[in-house]
Write an enzyme that holds these catalytic residues in place. Structure first.
Site, short mmCIF file in Angstrom:
data_model
loop_
_atom_site.label_atom_id
_atom_site.label_comp_id
_atom_site.label_asym_id
_atom_site.label_seq_id
_atom_site.Cartn_x
_atom_site.Cartn_y
_atom_site.Cartn_z
N ASP A 1 5.65 4.61 5.19
CA ASP A 1 6.56 3.66 5.84
C ASP A 1 6.71 2.37 5.05
O ASP A 1 7.51 1.50 5.42
CB ASP A 1 6.11 3.38 7.28
CG ASP A 1 4.69 2.82 7.38
OD1 ASP A 1 3.84 3.22 6.57
OD2 ASP A 1 4.43 1.99 8.27
N HIS A 2 5.95 2.23 3.96
CA HIS A 2 6.07 1.07 3.08
C HIS A 2 6.58 1.45 1.69
O HIS A 2 6.74 0.57 0.84
CB HIS A 2 4.71 0.38 2.93
CG HIS A 2 4.19 -0.18 4.22
ND1 HIS A 2 4.15 -1.53 4.51
CD2 HIS A 2 3.69 0.43 5.33
CE1 HIS A 2 3.66 -1.72 5.71
NE2 HIS A 2 3.36 -0.54 6.23
N ASP B 1 -0.74 -3.95 5.78
CA ASP B 1 -1.44 -3.50 6.98
C ASP B 1 -2.93 -3.76 6.83
O ASP B 1 -3.53 -3.51 5.77
CB ASP B 1 -1.22 -2.00 7.18
CG ASP B 1 0.23 -1.67 7.51
OD1 ASP B 1 1.06 -2.59 7.53
OD2 ASP B 1 0.52 -0.48 7.73
N HIS C 1 1.22 3.94 1.96
CA HIS C 1 1.66 4.70 3.13
C HIS C 1 3.19 4.79 3.12
O HIS C 1 3.89 3.85 2.70
CB HIS C 1 1.18 4.04 4.42
CG HIS C 1 -0.21 4.43 4.78
ND1 HIS C 1 -1.04 3.63 5.55
CD2 HIS C 1 -0.95 5.55 4.49
CE1 HIS C 1 -2.22 4.25 5.71
NE2 HIS C 1 -2.18 5.40 5.08
N HIS D 1 -7.74 -1.67 5.30
CA HIS D 1 -6.86 -0.67 5.90
C HIS D 1 -7.42 0.72 5.58
O HIS D 1 -8.41 0.85 4.85
CB HIS D 1 -5.44 -0.85 5.36
CG HIS D 1 -4.40 -0.10 6.14
ND1 HIS D 1 -4.33 -0.10 7.52
CD2 HIS D 1 -3.36 0.68 5.73
CE1 HIS D 1 -3.32 0.63 7.91
NE2 HIS D 1 -2.71 1.14 6.85
N HIS E 1 0.85 -1.19 0.00
CA HIS E 1 0.00 0.00 0.00
C HIS E 1 0.89 1.25 0.00
O HIS E 1 2.12 1.13 0.13
CB HIS E 1 -0.98 0.00 1.18
CG HIS E 1 -0.35 0.05 2.53
ND1 HIS E 1 0.39 -0.99 3.05
CD2 HIS E 1 -0.37 1.02 3.50
CE1 HIS E 1 0.80 -0.67 4.27
NE2 HIS E 1 0.36 0.54 4.56
N HIS F 1 5.85 -5.43 11.91
CA HIS F 1 5.17 -4.15 11.94
C HIS F 1 4.75 -3.78 13.37
O HIS F 1 3.60 -3.53 13.68
CB HIS F 1 3.93 -4.18 11.01
CG HIS F 1 3.46 -2.83 10.58
ND1 HIS F 1 2.47 -2.14 11.24
CD2 HIS F 1 3.81 -2.03 9.55
CE1 HIS F 1 2.24 -1.00 10.63
NE2 HIS F 1 3.05 -0.89 9.60
#
Length: 309
Positions: free
Chosen positions: A67-68, A211, A65, A140, A63, A269
């Site tokens: 942090d990914h 997530d 976001h 998510h 996805h 995570h």
């Protein structure tokens, strides 16, 4: 086939852990590795690993976001400077192509290899003679996907003693039998593959989820997987917080593994609130109460993907 975690923290990096990234090494079959998510500083983590960017074949983004995702432009650029000249395919949700192309264009970055970006909304993504990759949307705050990697079954061992009695030695005829083709011996006998091959070796299944809250899509993706990688952002005393922020607890991850009849579960995570080892062990204990074959993902550790019985 090995898993190698390069980031296990949720949201932001900490002194102890980096943000999300995971490699699946396929050295026996392909001499390459596949990357799942690419948080900031993933390329720094690769420098400390047994991996080489020139061997990177596929990237799968769960996805969008940060942090990914925020490590992706730098990694793509660096691959060109580290001998990576083979094609690279990037799979991700709608929007990933615009993100990558915008950064590369504005920074005037040059890539001297073929980069193919495939945006998807789940379904069958890739298949060749050795592997099949499927995906489905999870639950998510933004569209987040899980990936199911299925290694195809391999032919069983040839009965070399029986073949020798028929005057067949290692060579092209062995290959024909392993491909499922019958052969004819010098005396005219027809040998079928089922006459000389043992039981097929079952392929392994690896499921890597982005997530998510607990949701119905998880179980088909994780069904009888040899390895399930699942987020465990919170302990279960914060289940309401996990739900509010569209995440899962360690217990919920274990429940997915149990219901899906997985062989092993790797938790990752982790919220930054779980800073110390004894806190992570509490997460692990919570999961093992439900699913005993649960493990904490540790960065810069190799985890072999074994065939479950």
């Amino acid at each position: 086939m090995d898993l190698y975690f390069m980031g296990t923290n949720a949201g932001v990096p900490s002194l102890e852990r980096n943000v999300t990234s995971l490699a699946l090494r396929l050295f026996d079959k392909r001499r390459s590795f596949w990357l799942f998510d690419c948080g900031e500083a993933t390329q720094h983590q690769i420098l400390r690993s047994p991996l080489k960017l020139s061997k990177l074949e596929f990237i799968f983004i769960t996805h969008l976001h940060g942090d990914h995702l925020f490590g992706l432009p730098g990694l793509l650029s660096s691959r060109a400077y580290q001998g990576g000249d083979t094609p690279l395919v990037l799979f991700g949700p709608p929007g990933v192509k615009r993100f990558v192309n915008t950064v590369l264009e504005l920074s005037e970055s040059r890539i001297n290899y073929k980069l193919e970006i495939v945006e998807h909304e789940g379904g069958s993504l890739f298949e060749d003679a050795s592997f099949r990759v499927e995906s489905a949307k999870l639950d998510h705050r933004i569209d987040s996907y899980g990936y199911r990697i299925v290694e195809k079954s391999q032919p069983g061992k040839l009965n070399q003693e029986l073949l020798a009695k028929h005057g067949i030695s290692p060579g092209p005829l062995y290959g024909q039998l392993k491909r499922g083709e019958s052969i004819q011996t010098a005396d005219g006998t027809i040998l079928r593959p089922e006459d000389v091959l043992g039981e097929p070796k079952r392929g392994r299944i690896v499921t890597i989820l982005g997530d998510t809250r607990p949701c119905p899509a998880e179980q088909p993706l994780a069904d009888r997987a040899d390895v399930l990688v699942h987020e465990a952002t919170f302990m279960h005393d914060l289940a309401e917080t996990a739900y509010t922020y569209h995440h899962s607890t360690a217990r919920q991850a274990a429940e997915v593994a149990k219901q899906s009849e997985c062989k092993s579960l790797y938790l990752t995570h982790f919220s930054s609130r779980y800073k110390y080892e004894h806190q992570l062990q509490q997460l692990l204990s919570e999961a093992r109460e439900v699913f005993p074959d649960s493990y904490l993902a540790q960065e810069h550790e190799l985890y072999p993907v074994l065939r479950g019985e």
